[in-house]
Design a protein around this motif. Structure first.
Motif, mmCIF file in Angstrom:
data_model
loop_
_atom_site.group_PDB
_atom_site.id
_atom_site.type_symbol
_atom_site.label_atom_id
_atom_site.label_comp_id
_atom_site.label_asym_id
_atom_site.label_seq_id
_atom_site.Cartn_x
_atom_site.Cartn_y
_atom_site.Cartn_z
ATOM 1 N N HIS A 241 0.808 -1.216 0.000
ATOM 2 C CA HIS A 241 0.000 0.000 0.000
ATOM 3 C C HIS A 241 0.847 1.275 0.000
ATOM 4 C CE1 HIS A 241 -3.964 1.709 0.201
ATOM 5 N NE2 HIS A 241 -3.741 2.346 1.335
ATOM 6 N N ALA A 242 2.049 1.220 0.535
ATOM 7 C CA ALA A 242 2.906 2.413 0.536
ATOM 8 C C ALA A 242 3.332 2.780 -0.882
ATOM 9 C CB ALA A 242 4.126 2.188 1.425
ATOM 10 N N LEU A 243 3.721 1.810 -1.657
ATOM 11 C CA LEU A 243 4.057 1.900 -3.087
ATOM 12 C C LEU A 243 5.139 2.916 -3.419
ATOM 13 C CD1 LEU A 243 3.685 1.011 -5.986
ATOM 14 C CD2 LEU A 243 1.736 2.568 -6.186
ATOM 15 N N MET A 244 4.936 4.192 -3.112
ATOM 16 C CA MET A 244 5.871 5.226 -3.565
ATOM 17 C C MET A 244 7.298 5.005 -3.066
ATOM 18 S SD MET A 244 3.983 6.825 -5.573
ATOM 19 C CE MET A 244 2.224 6.624 -5.861
ATOM 20 N N PRO A 245 7.516 4.749 -1.771
ATOM 21 C CA PRO A 245 8.892 4.478 -1.346
ATOM 22 C C PRO A 245 9.371 3.080 -1.711
ATOM 23 C CG PRO A 245 7.422 4.312 0.530
ATOM 24 C CD PRO A 245 6.590 4.830 -0.622
ATOM 25 N N GLU A 246 8.444 2.197 -2.040
ATOM 26 C CA GLU A 246 8.810 0.817 -2.343
ATOM 27 C C GLU A 246 9.320 0.640 -3.763
ATOM 28 O OE1 GLU A 246 6.156 -2.294 -0.169
ATOM 29 O OE2 GLU A 246 4.810 -0.783 -1.024
ATOM 30 N N ALA A 247 8.730 1.342 -4.707
ATOM 31 C CA ALA A 247 9.045 1.093 -6.120
ATOM 32 C C ALA A 247 8.990 2.387 -6.929
ATOM 33 C CB ALA A 247 8.074 0.066 -6.698
ATOM 34 N N PRO A 248 9.758 3.420 -6.549
ATOM 35 C CA PRO A 248 9.633 4.705 -7.239
ATOM 36 C C PRO A 248 9.987 4.645 -8.720
ATOM 37 C CG PRO A 248 11.526 4.707 -5.747
ATOM 38 C CD PRO A 248 10.728 3.484 -5.434
ATOM 39 N N ALA A 249 11.018 3.894 -9.089
ATOM 40 C CA ALA A 249 11.416 3.840 -10.499
ATOM 41 C C ALA A 249 10.326 3.203 -11.353
ATOM 42 C CB ALA A 249 12.724 3.079 -10.654
ATOM 43 N N GLN A 250 9.706 2.143 -10.835
ATOM 44 C CA GLN A 250 8.630 1.487 -11.580
ATOM 45 C C GLN A 250 7.416 2.404 -11.706
ATOM 46 O OE1 GLN A 250 10.575 0.191 -9.154
ATOM 47 N NE2 GLN A 250 10.388 -2.051 -9.083
ATOM 48 N N VAL A 251 7.132 3.169 -10.649
ATOM 49 C CA VAL A 251 6.023 4.117 -10.699
ATOM 50 C C VAL A 251 6.284 5.189 -11.750
ATOM 51 C CG1 VAL A 251 4.819 5.935 -9.409
ATOM 52 C CG2 VAL A 251 5.248 3.714 -8.330
ATOM 53 N N VAL A 252 7.493 5.730 -11.760
ATOM 54 C CA VAL A 252 7.844 6.764 -12.737
ATOM 55 C C VAL A 252 7.703 6.236 -14.156
ATOM 56 C CG1 VAL A 252 9.749 8.166 -13.634
ATOM 57 C CG2 VAL A 252 9.322 8.063 -11.174
ATOM 58 N N ARG A 253 8.171 5.023 -14.395
ATOM 59 C CA ARG A 253 8.094 4.457 -15.738
ATOM 60 C C ARG A 253 6.646 4.257 -16.173
ATOM 61 N NH1 ARG A 253 11.160 5.425 -18.996
ATOM 62 N NH2 ARG A 253 9.288 6.102 -20.066
#
Length: 264
Positions: A241-253
């Motif tokens: 649920h946190a997502l942003m600190p967990e996978a920032p590069a994947q989110v950006v892509r």
């Protein structure tokens, strides 16, 4: 991505009832990032930098009661919180924006898209809970933010509700605003859900975390089932649920690819 990071600046947007602090970086089409329940916009640091490096103007309005944002928190609805964000987009005068809401933030993003479709070119719902999820998870969030509890206990709650196995939840011991959380939940409760959940004027990216307890896999297609081809579903592996600190590069892509596809 380039090694240099775009400079960050701070703006203040004044409305009739509120002053909203906005962290801004980059140039290009506007992307607005809205944080989770009772959280500050600094959760997006890595994501914001990545998006700015990819050619977007990224703005992070701090919610009322957080940072230097001020405004009434009692007797408000999601319409009021959405209006704060709309005022930021209007003040910046950079065209309609892609608005991303993380968890609770997606309530505000979708409320704005319903109320002011002229200001929103696309909506990203990131680590959004299912339309109906267990109330126990909201109670868990309250425990995560309770700084009176021992850190080891809070780490356990964060690991259970917010971070996938192997991802370190320690950085989320800080950055909570429990009183703001209460007021945001009250604003949500004061707003009929059909006023925002049942409305979709713009394309939606449903950016899910594969291990998010707030979004069981059997609910993965609920938005697409409701709105059809307006909705794109993208699932980020090894994130909760946190997502942003967990996978920032994947989110950006994922965000960059989806936003660029809006123009194709």
């Amino acid at each position: 991505m380039p090694s240099t990071s775009p400079a960050r600046t701070t703006e203040f947007v004044h409305t009739a009832t509120a002053v909203i602090e906005v962290v801004v970086e980059g140039s290009g089409p506007s992307v607005i990032l809205l944080p989770s329940l009772g959280r500050e916009s600094y959760d997006y640091d890595d994501v914001a930098t990545g998006l700015a490096q990819n050619g977007f103007r990224v703005s992070r309005p701090q919610p009322r009661g957080i940072g230097r944002s001020t405004g009434p928190l009692e007797d408000i609805t999601l319409h009021d919180l959405a209006a704060d964000v709309g005022a930021v987009i209007e003040e910046q005068d950079n065209g309609a924006a892609v608005v991303l809401g993380h968890a609770f933030g997606h309530y505000v993003a979708r409320m704005l898209a319903a109320d002011r479709p002229d200001l929103v070119r696309g909506v990203v719902v990131a680590a959004a809970g299912a339309r109906n999820y267990p109330a126990a998870l909201t109670a868990l969030t309250v425990k995560c933010s309770d700084s009176s509890l021992p850190e080891v206990e809070r780490i356990g709650y964060l690991q259970t509700g917010f971070f996938a196995p192997g991802n370190d939840p320690a950085e989320w011991l800080t950055g909570w605003y429990p009183e703001v959380s209460k007021r945001q939940l009250a604003a949500s409760a004061a707003t009929p859900k059909d006023e925002w959940w049942e409305v979709a004027h713009q394309p939606i990216l449903d950016l899910q975390s594969a291990l998010d307890p707030f979004r069981p896999r059997e609910t993965a297609n609920e938005l697409r089932d409701r709105f059809g081809e307006l909705v794109t579903v993208t699932v980020i592996p090894n994130a909760s649920h946190a997502l942003m600190p967990e996978a920032p590069a994947q989110v950006v892509r994922a965000l960059t690819d989806w936003i660029q596809a809006l123009d194709s």
